[in-house]
Design a protein around this motif. Structure first.
Motif, PDB file in Angstrom:
ATOM      1  N   MET A 240      -3.358 -13.446  -3.731  1.00 49.56           N
ATOM      2  CA  MET A 240      -3.593 -12.759  -2.532  1.00 49.56           C
ATOM      3  C   MET A 240      -2.616 -11.838  -2.076  1.00 49.56           C
ATOM      4  SD  MET A 240      -4.225 -14.655   1.048  1.00 49.56           S
ATOM      5  CE  MET A 240      -5.993 -14.711   1.184  1.00 49.56           C
ATOM      6  N   SER A 241      -2.884 -10.849  -1.702  1.00 49.33           N
ATOM      7  CA  SER A 241      -1.977  -9.740  -1.288  1.00 49.33           C
ATOM      8  C   SER A 241      -1.495 -10.203   0.048  1.00 49.33           C
ATOM      9  CB  SER A 241      -2.304  -8.440  -1.400  1.00 49.33           C
ATOM     10  OG  SER A 241      -3.450  -7.968  -0.313  1.00 49.33           O
ATOM     11  N   GLU A 242      -0.137  -9.626   0.302  1.00 45.78           N
ATOM     12  CA  GLU A 242       0.353  -9.889   1.802  1.00 45.78           C
ATOM     13  C   GLU A 242      -0.263  -9.209   2.806  1.00 45.78           C
ATOM     14  OE1 GLU A 242       2.983  -9.217   4.865  1.00 45.78           O
ATOM     15  OE2 GLU A 242       2.766  -7.590   3.640  1.00 45.78           O
ATOM     16  N   GLN A 243      -0.948  -7.826   2.317  1.00 41.74           N
ATOM     17  CA  GLN A 243      -1.727  -7.227   3.603  1.00 41.74           C
ATOM     18  C   GLN A 243      -2.916  -8.161   4.096  1.00 41.74           C
ATOM     19  OE1 GLN A 243      -1.115  -6.056   0.330  1.00 41.74           O
ATOM     20  NE2 GLN A 243      -0.284  -4.041   0.485  1.00 41.74           N
ATOM     21  N   SER A 244      -3.396  -9.186   3.270  1.00 42.95           N
ATOM     22  CA  SER A 244      -4.609  -9.577   3.746  1.00 42.95           C
ATOM     23  C   SER A 244      -4.237 -10.814   4.077  1.00 42.95           C
ATOM     24  CB  SER A 244      -5.465  -9.983   2.440  1.00 42.95           C
ATOM     25  OG  SER A 244      -4.738 -10.729   1.359  1.00 42.95           O
TER      26      SER A 244
ATOM     27  N   MET B 258       5.110  -4.504  -3.817  1.00 40.19           N
ATOM     28  CA  MET B 258       4.289  -4.119  -2.893  1.00 40.19           C
ATOM     29  C   MET B 258       3.239  -5.019  -2.522  1.00 40.19           C
ATOM     30  SD  MET B 258       5.295  -0.934  -2.030  1.00 40.19           S
ATOM     31  CE  MET B 258       3.949  -0.586  -0.968  1.00 40.19           C
ATOM     32  N   ALA B 259       2.673  -5.936  -3.500  1.00 39.94           N
ATOM     33  CA  ALA B 259       1.925  -6.981  -3.313  1.00 39.94           C
ATOM     34  C   ALA B 259       2.064  -7.924  -2.229  1.00 39.94           C
ATOM     35  CB  ALA B 259       1.435  -7.601  -4.651  1.00 39.94           C
ATOM     36  N   LEU B 260       3.752  -8.258  -2.375  1.00 38.39           N
ATOM     37  CA  LEU B 260       4.164  -9.416  -1.434  1.00 38.39           C
ATOM     38  C   LEU B 260       4.736  -9.040  -0.172  1.00 38.39           C
ATOM     39  CD1 LEU B 260       6.351 -11.092  -4.318  1.00 38.39           C
ATOM     40  CD2 LEU B 260       4.224 -12.025  -3.207  1.00 38.39           C
ATOM     41  N   TYR B 261       5.247  -7.906  -0.147  1.00 38.91           N
ATOM     42  CA  TYR B 261       5.689  -7.382   0.901  1.00 38.91           C
ATOM     43  C   TYR B 261       5.530  -6.107   1.684  1.00 38.91           C
ATOM     44  CZ  TYR B 261       9.225 -10.566  -1.135  1.00 38.91           C
ATOM     45  OH  TYR B 261       9.806 -11.634  -1.821  1.00 38.91           O
ATOM     46  N   GLY B 262       4.569  -5.371   0.919  1.00 38.17           N
ATOM     47  CA  GLY B 262       4.186  -4.019   1.388  1.00 38.17           C
ATOM     48  C   GLY B 262       3.343  -3.945   2.517  1.00 38.17           C
ATOM     49  N   GLY B 263       2.867  -4.955   3.287  1.00 37.34           N
ATOM     50  CA  GLY B 263       2.219  -4.767   4.489  1.00 37.34           C
ATOM     51  C   GLY B 263       3.153  -4.227   5.627  1.00 37.34           C
ATOM     52  N   ALA B 264       4.249  -4.200   5.546  1.00 36.68           N
ATOM     53  CA  ALA B 264       5.309  -3.698   6.442  1.00 36.68           C
ATOM     54  C   ALA B 264       5.448  -2.205   6.326  1.00 36.68           C
ATOM     55  CB  ALA B 264       6.521  -4.490   6.515  1.00 36.68           C
TER      56      ALA B 264
ATOM     57  N   VAL C 291       0.786   4.203  -5.385  1.00 35.55           N
ATOM     58  CA  VAL C 291      -0.418   4.131  -5.919  1.00 35.55           C
ATOM     59  C   VAL C 291      -0.416   4.205  -7.447  1.00 35.55           C
ATOM     60  CG1 VAL C 291      -1.525   5.458  -3.854  1.00 35.55           C
ATOM     61  CG2 VAL C 291      -0.851   6.726  -6.014  1.00 35.55           C
ATOM     62  N   ARG C 292      -1.532   3.669  -8.067  1.00 37.40           N
ATOM     63  CA  ARG C 292      -1.618   3.708  -9.450  1.00 37.40           C
ATOM     64  C   ARG C 292      -1.543   5.144 -10.056  1.00 37.40           C
ATOM     65  NH1 ARG C 292      -6.856   0.098 -10.935  1.00 37.40           N
ATOM     66  NH2 ARG C 292      -6.963   1.734 -12.566  1.00 37.40           N
ATOM     67  N   ALA C 293      -1.132   5.276 -11.220  1.00 35.38           N
ATOM     68  CA  ALA C 293      -1.117   6.768 -11.804  1.00 35.38           C
ATOM     69  C   ALA C 293      -2.329   7.437 -12.063  1.00 35.38           C
ATOM     70  CB  ALA C 293      -0.188   6.694 -13.190  1.00 35.38           C
ATOM     71  N   ASP C 294      -3.409   6.681 -12.214  1.00 32.09           N
ATOM     72  CA  ASP C 294      -4.679   7.352 -12.550  1.00 32.09           C
ATOM     73  C   ASP C 294      -5.300   7.629 -11.084  1.00 32.09           C
ATOM     74  OD1 ASP C 294      -5.565   4.830 -11.352  1.00 32.09           O
ATOM     75  OD2 ASP C 294      -6.464   4.104 -13.101  1.00 32.09           O
ATOM     76  N   GLY C 295      -4.906   7.483 -10.108  1.00 33.11           N
ATOM     77  CA  GLY C 295      -5.494   7.873  -8.761  1.00 33.11           C
ATOM     78  C   GLY C 295      -6.596   7.068  -8.130  1.00 33.11           C
ATOM     79  N   MET C 296      -6.979   6.018  -8.866  1.00 34.53           N
ATOM     80  CA  MET C 296      -7.774   5.083  -8.509  1.00 34.53           C
ATOM     81  C   MET C 296      -7.169   4.426  -7.128  1.00 34.53           C
ATOM     82  SD  MET C 296     -10.530   4.873 -10.426  1.00 34.53           S
ATOM     83  CE  MET C 296     -11.118   3.349 -10.294  1.00 34.53           C
ATOM     84  N   LEU C 297      -8.165   4.055  -6.325  1.00 31.13           N
ATOM     85  CA  LEU C 297      -7.774   3.434  -4.954  1.00 31.13           C
ATOM     86  C   LEU C 297      -7.650   1.837  -5.316  1.00 31.13           C
ATOM     87  CD1 LEU C 297     -10.105   4.963  -2.336  1.00 31.13           C
ATOM     88  CD2 LEU C 297      -8.178   5.917  -3.273  1.00 31.13           C
ATOM     89  N   LEU C 298      -6.550   1.293  -4.507  1.00 30.28           N
ATOM     90  CA  LEU C 298      -6.172  -0.151  -4.666  1.00 30.28           C
ATOM     91  C   LEU C 298      -7.489  -0.918  -4.555  1.00 30.28           C
ATOM     92  CD1 LEU C 298      -3.709  -2.177  -5.083  1.00 30.28           C
ATOM     93  CD2 LEU C 298      -3.656  -2.008  -2.658  1.00 30.28           C
ATOM     94  N   PRO C 299      -7.613  -1.685  -5.619  1.00 27.45           N
ATOM     95  CA  PRO C 299      -8.788  -2.698  -5.646  1.00 27.45           C
ATOM     96  C   PRO C 299      -8.811  -3.693  -4.559  1.00 27.45           C
ATOM     97  CG  PRO C 299      -8.089  -2.415  -8.059  1.00 27.45           C
ATOM     98  CD  PRO C 299      -6.896  -1.642  -6.806  1.00 27.45           C
TER      99      PRO C 299
END
Length: 128
Positions: A1-5, A59-65, A72-80
């Motif tokens: 689970m990502s920190e943002q959620s 970013m997954a652990l602390y990026g919500g701040a 972002v991902r290098a392919d430009g896809m939005l974060l799943p």
């Protein structure tokens, strides 16, 4: 689970326990101007330490701040799992997007990496 959620009361306290590398990654994320992005690999290269996976983990652990949608991902896809929140931020900031094709899952646009990518500009000269 990502920190943002995580609910606000379930998020870990970072004031004294944030690892030095994580602090540095988050500092770079905060430098990225509105409407621009850096890839996970760009951030690692700019720091001259770690790699895309390490930056992604931070970013997954602390990026919500910080403005997480700018790393972002290098392919430009939005974060799943966070596509709609990120898309709202991109649209509010005027981040260049590519229209989705009809075949694209969910018909979500991608980032226009050739126009949105930020190289650190003048601030890159003073990084540590």
């Amino acid at each position: 689970m990502s920190e943002q959620s995580l609910p606000d009361d379930a998020r870990p306290e970072y004031t004294d326990t944030l690892p030095e590398y994580a602090e540095r990654v988050l500092e770079v994320a905060e430098l990225i101007p509105p409407g621009r992005v850096m890839t996970y690999g760009d951030v690692a290269e700019w720091l001259e330490e770690g790699g895309p996976r390490q930056v992604g983990r931070v970013m997954a652990l602390y990026g919500g701040a910080v403005p997480w949608w700018r790393v972002v991902r290098a392919d430009g896809m939005l974060l799943p799992g966070h596509e709609l929140r990120a898309l709202a931020c991109y649209r509010a900031e005027g981040t260049p997007l590519k229209q989705a094709s009809r075949a694209a899952q969910g018909h979500l646009p991608r980032l226009d990496m050739s126009r949105a990518r930020w190289d650190g500009g003048e601030r890159a000269e003073g990084h540590t």
